[in-house]
Design a protein around this motif. Structure first.
Motif, PDB file in Angstrom:
ATOM      1  N   TRP A   1      -1.051 -47.458 -22.151  1.00  0.00           N
ATOM      2  CA  TRP A   1       0.365 -47.062 -22.252  1.00  0.00           C
ATOM      3  C   TRP A   1       0.966 -47.683 -23.510  1.00  0.00           C
ATOM      4  O   TRP A   1       1.644 -47.013 -24.306  1.00  0.00           O
ATOM      5  CB  TRP A   1       1.108 -47.520 -20.993  1.00  0.00           C
ATOM      6  CG  TRP A   1       2.508 -47.014 -20.841  1.00  0.00           C
ATOM      7  CD1 TRP A   1       3.494 -47.015 -21.789  1.00  0.00           C
ATOM      8  CD2 TRP A   1       3.095 -46.415 -19.684  1.00  0.00           C
ATOM      9  NE1 TRP A   1       4.661 -46.473 -21.280  1.00  0.00           N
ATOM     10  CE2 TRP A   1       4.430 -46.099 -20.000  1.00  0.00           C
ATOM     11  CE3 TRP A   1       2.611 -46.148 -18.400  1.00  0.00           C
ATOM     12  CZ2 TRP A   1       5.305 -45.526 -19.065  1.00  0.00           C
ATOM     13  CZ3 TRP A   1       3.474 -45.569 -17.486  1.00  0.00           C
ATOM     14  CH2 TRP A   1       4.802 -45.246 -17.813  1.00  0.00           C
ATOM     15  N   THR A   2       0.720 -48.980 -23.722  1.00  0.00           N
ATOM     16  CA  THR A   2       1.260 -49.689 -24.876  1.00  0.00           C
ATOM     17  C   THR A   2       0.781 -49.078 -26.186  1.00  0.00           C
ATOM     18  O   THR A   2       1.578 -48.831 -27.105  1.00  0.00           O
ATOM     19  CB  THR A   2       0.832 -51.168 -24.839  1.00  0.00           C
ATOM     20  OG1 THR A   2       1.142 -51.721 -23.571  1.00  0.00           O
ATOM     21  CG2 THR A   2       1.509 -51.965 -25.928  1.00  0.00           C
ATOM     22  N   VAL A   3      -0.506 -48.822 -26.279  1.00  0.00           N
ATOM     23  CA  VAL A   3      -1.084 -48.331 -27.528  1.00  0.00           C
ATOM     24  C   VAL A   3      -0.533 -46.957 -27.882  1.00  0.00           C
ATOM     25  O   VAL A   3      -0.180 -46.686 -29.050  1.00  0.00           O
ATOM     26  CB  VAL A   3      -2.622 -48.305 -27.420  1.00  0.00           C
ATOM     27  CG1 VAL A   3      -3.227 -47.579 -28.615  1.00  0.00           C
ATOM     28  CG2 VAL A   3      -3.164 -49.720 -27.322  1.00  0.00           C
TER      29      VAL A   3
ATOM     30  N   GLY B   1       1.779 -37.152 -16.611  1.00  0.00           N
ATOM     31  CA  GLY B   1       0.957 -38.354 -16.545  1.00  0.00           C
ATOM     32  C   GLY B   1       1.172 -39.127 -15.247  1.00  0.00           C
ATOM     33  O   GLY B   1       0.208 -39.590 -14.618  1.00  0.00           O
ATOM     34  N   LEU B   2       2.447 -39.257 -14.837  1.00  0.00           N
ATOM     35  CA  LEU B   2       2.729 -39.968 -13.588  1.00  0.00           C
ATOM     36  C   LEU B   2       2.178 -39.212 -12.382  1.00  0.00           C
ATOM     37  O   LEU B   2       1.665 -39.809 -11.435  1.00  0.00           O
ATOM     38  CB  LEU B   2       4.236 -40.181 -13.445  1.00  0.00           C
ATOM     39  CG  LEU B   2       4.863 -41.170 -14.438  1.00  0.00           C
ATOM     40  CD1 LEU B   2       6.375 -41.193 -14.282  1.00  0.00           C
ATOM     41  CD2 LEU B   2       4.290 -42.567 -14.249  1.00  0.00           C
TER      42      LEU B   2
ATOM     43  N   GLY C   1     -11.957 -45.224 -17.352  1.00  0.00           N
ATOM     44  CA  GLY C   1     -11.574 -44.062 -18.149  1.00  0.00           C
ATOM     45  C   GLY C   1     -10.587 -43.166 -17.420  1.00  0.00           C
ATOM     46  O   GLY C   1      -9.648 -42.641 -18.029  1.00  0.00           O
ATOM     47  N   ASP C   2     -10.805 -42.975 -16.101  1.00  0.00           N
ATOM     48  CA  ASP C   2      -9.871 -42.164 -15.303  1.00  0.00           C
ATOM     49  C   ASP C   2      -8.456 -42.737 -15.372  1.00  0.00           C
ATOM     50  O   ASP C   2      -7.471 -41.997 -15.473  1.00  0.00           O
ATOM     51  CB  ASP C   2     -10.322 -42.119 -13.845  1.00  0.00           C
ATOM     52  CG  ASP C   2     -11.576 -41.301 -13.639  1.00  0.00           C
ATOM     53  OD1 ASP C   2     -11.804 -40.360 -14.418  1.00  0.00           O
ATOM     54  OD2 ASP C   2     -12.334 -41.618 -12.702  1.00  0.00           O
TER      55      ASP C   2
ATOM     56  N   ALA D   1      -2.444 -43.302 -20.892  1.00  0.00           N
ATOM     57  CA  ALA D   1      -2.194 -42.884 -22.268  1.00  0.00           C
ATOM     58  C   ALA D   1      -1.273 -41.659 -22.313  1.00  0.00           C
ATOM     59  O   ALA D   1      -0.395 -41.566 -23.183  1.00  0.00           O
ATOM     60  CB  ALA D   1      -3.514 -42.584 -22.975  1.00  0.00           C
ATOM     61  N   ALA D   2      -1.446 -40.740 -21.378  1.00  0.00           N
ATOM     62  CA  ALA D   2      -0.570 -39.572 -21.316  1.00  0.00           C
ATOM     63  C   ALA D   2       0.875 -39.985 -21.040  1.00  0.00           C
ATOM     64  O   ALA D   2       1.823 -39.460 -21.641  1.00  0.00           O
ATOM     65  CB  ALA D   2      -1.062 -38.602 -20.239  1.00  0.00           C
TER      66      ALA D   2
END
Length: 462
Positions: free
Chosen positions: A318-320, A352-353, A366-367, A373-374
């Protein structure tokens, strides 16, 4: 007695000279980074602080609540003061108070001493948050405003999300007082830069409304306390009394400030459709973010069996993505409508949520990572364009009120989101985190429609 200097127009084409602008932006970004970091890190350190001071977990919550309460309660009064005495003076005083209070936090020997220091720290942070976007509007050329608020959104979002993993790393090698002591060199550097580089933003002619400030403090203190009691499953009678009191004092505030040229609670700005829709979209977006940030640690630790340390670092995607997307979105908002960009971003956040709510029972890293990230990409794509829309839909003389309204929408949205998480946990028991994330997706989707609705509204020339 000197007469007030005229309020300069921060919407001019040139802003400040590039070298001075860079120094001023560095001061603003350092200040906002400190304020956001300390909003986030305390949650992670509560168990450590409670054990060291010999207090129970319930009492330690006040270490977080005192800071949040002080920030929310002082945002609007301090922003109003900034329009009268100069926003650069309020920002500089806020940095100085925050830095001094950080030292007091590091030296605190008991819970009451730490809570008192956190209250002072929250007042300083509230001063910084109340005027930082107004200062960005003042120092940045009109055709680069999106880039300026994009940098601001980038630093704020990254520091807020990076706070828990950063605190976890520091606590591996240093005791908890260092979390506050490390603010000192950054705060002092920001103070020196602010004194040297921030310009005089002028002073409005109207006087400061002291009784209105008291009513504002009481209204928002009771509102935050009431929402906090809900989040911590406090007794119903207390919740009702605090929220009912907030409504009564809020009505008294509106009555007192009716007809004021620059009301402390900026209802004059809410009569502007673009501003009102931008504020509503911001509040909903931060409700969704609050639902996510409070529920995700429970999902990671209780449902998925991750450690507290791992849970903090799982937020890294999320941060990146916020860090990558927010500056780009800010640049795009100088060319494309904020309503469209914000709508796309909020739709991405909502999706994403929703996908996080539907995680399989045994997901891989990865999941989890691509779903987070979305969310980060969607939120980053929304925030900078929306901040730009908020500031440009307000008249230059009301930049302080608009800046404080943006910060108030964020903090109240996050607090409301936390309260809604408690309700979701009460309703769904073991499925509480998934319900909260799903609700966050719905709220973000609704906010997307609010954002897109701005495309049908012409800018208000007043």
């Amino acid at each position: 007695m000197t007469s007030p200097s005229p309020m300069p127009d921060p919407s001019g084409p040139d802003g400040m000279p590039p070298a001075q602008r860079r120094r001023a932006m560095a001061a603003i970004l350092a200040g906002i980074g400190l304020a956001f970091l300390d909003t986030a890190i305390a949650n992670t350190t509560l168990p450590t602080i409670a054990a060291d001071l010999g207090i129970d977990s319930a009492a330690s919550i006040w270490i977080v609540s005192a800071y949040q309460l002080a920030v929310v309660a002082t945002l609007l009064p301090v922003a109003a003061l900034g329009e009268i005495v100069g926003q650069q003076r309020v920002f500089t005083a806020g940095i100085a108070l925050f830095t001094g209070a950080s030292l007091a936090c590091a030296l605190a020997w008991s819970l009451p001493a730490l809570i008192a220091a956190r209250l002072l720290q929250g007042i300083g942070a509230g001063a910084v948050m109340s005027v930082n976007i107004a200062l960005v509007r003042f120092i940045t050329p009109a055709d680069r405003l999106g880039r300026g608020v994009g940098l601001n959104a980038f630093v704020g979002s990254v520091c807020f999300v990076a706070g828990p993993p950063a605190a976890s790393l520091i606590l591996l090698v240093l005791p908890w007082p260092w979390l506050f002591a490390l603010n000192l060199p950054i705060g002092l550097a920001a103070l020196v830069l602010a004194l040297a580089a921030l310009p005089d933003t002028g002073r409005a002619a109207h006087a400061f409304d002291g009784p209105g400030a008291v009513l504002t403090l009481i209204t928002f203190s009771l509102l935050v306390l009431g929402l906090g009691e809900i989040a911590h499953e406090g007794p119903g009678w207390r919740n009702g009394a605090e929220l009912g009191g907030a409504m009564v004092f809020g009505l008294l505030l509106l009555r007192r400030q009716a007809g004021h040229p620059a009301p402390m609670l900026p209802v004059d700005l809410l009569t502007r459709p673009l501003f009102a829709l931008s504020a509503a979209a911001a509040a909903c977006a931060f409700v969704a973010q609050g639902l996510a940030f409070v529920s995700l640690p429970f999902l990671f630790q209780q449902a998925l069996g991750r450690s507290q340390f791992e849970a903090g670092f799982l937020m890294t995607p999320w941060t990146v993505t916020v860090a990558l997307v927010a500056p780009l979105a800010g640049r795009l908002s100088d060319r494309y409508p904020s309503g469209l960009l914000g709508g796309i971003g909020l739709m991405g956040l909502g999706l994403g949520l929703g996908l996080l709510a539907a995680l399989p029972s045994d997901p891989s890293l990865g999941d989890i990572a691509w779903r987070l990230a979305a969310c980060g990409a969607g939120f980053g794509f929304f925030q900078a364009p929306n901040l730009r829309a908020l500031m440009t839909s307000a008249p230059p003389a009301r930049a302080g009120g608009a800046s404080a309204m943006a910060a108030t929408a964020r903090l109240l949205g996050q607090t409301t989101g936390a309260a809604l998480v408690a309700a979701c946990f009460a309703l769904a028991n073991g499925r509480g985190p998934a319900l909260a994330l799903g609700l966050g997706g719905i709220v973000a989707g609704a906010a997307s429609l609010v954002s897109v609705a701005r495309l049908a509204i012409r800018p208000d020339p007043r």
